[in-house]
Design an enzyme around this catalytic site. Sequence first.
Site, short mmCIF file in Angstrom:
data_model
loop_
_atom_site.label_atom_id
_atom_site.label_comp_id
_atom_site.label_asym_id
_atom_site.label_seq_id
_atom_site.Cartn_x
_atom_site.Cartn_y
_atom_site.Cartn_z
N HIS A 48 0.84 -1.21 0.00
CA HIS A 48 0.00 0.00 0.00
C HIS A 48 0.87 1.26 0.00
CE1 HIS A 48 -3.22 -2.79 1.07
NE2 HIS A 48 -4.10 -1.83 0.86
N HIS A 90 1.47 -3.54 9.33
CA HIS A 90 2.85 -3.37 8.90
C HIS A 90 3.68 -2.77 10.02
CE1 HIS A 90 2.86 -4.49 4.67
NE2 HIS A 90 1.74 -3.82 4.49
#
Length: 255
Positions: A48, A90
């Site tokens: 992303h 993440h």
Amino acid sequence: MGFSGSRIVNGLLKVSACVYRPWIRDARIIPDSEAVVTATGYSFPSGHSMNAAALFGGSAIKKDLSKPLRIVMGIILVLIAFSRNFLGVHTPQDVFVGVGSGLIVMWLTVKLMSWLEKHPEKDILVMCIGIGISVAVAVFAAVKPYPADYDAAGKLLVDGAKMAKDTFKGVGWCIGFLAGWVLESRFIRFSTDVPVMTRVTRLTTGLLGYYGISLILIPILKGLITGAAGTVITCFIQMFYVSFLFPLCMKYFEK
């Protein structure tokens, strides 16, 4: 071009590093349940964040855009990157490397496009090199061994074959873009210098076509073609529609 390059680099780095998601590495991390659904593939680097760097970061470094717009693009990039940590999908390292890698890819893309403006006849060479790199990445992802770690119950923590699916998606999108880009630039020469209402019509038509392909055609194809080949082919169709088939249809109907 930059988005396609970013997807290939991200896919290659993910299957090379094979880093597990944060909640797998540390049980104290509890990610957002909805974010986990879209957190596909290995963790490092953040896909992303790299995508955001390609789109919004690429806009932020374009000197021909207005300064306020470039600042807004930079803020959006920072917010997207921060959200990946905030949602627990993440680590900071995943995000920092993702953004940095994406910006490097975009910088190289700017250099490449500037070179192509001086040597437009080299577009087929660039396409062939790009497709060659994409195929090499796909082969690497398909044949390399993946780590196999098990929990206390003997259950496989992460299936490397499933994690590589993101890489095959990037390969399909990149090849679809490159093929469509050359065909469009040589035979269609699609222009966005049109009235606002024409842009709205194009946007509406283009989205309907895209979602028709994604929600109807692609599920049918995935049922017929399974595995990595199915992923590459369906993603190729998506990007080839965006880069060539849609401009072709619009130019035909508008004429």
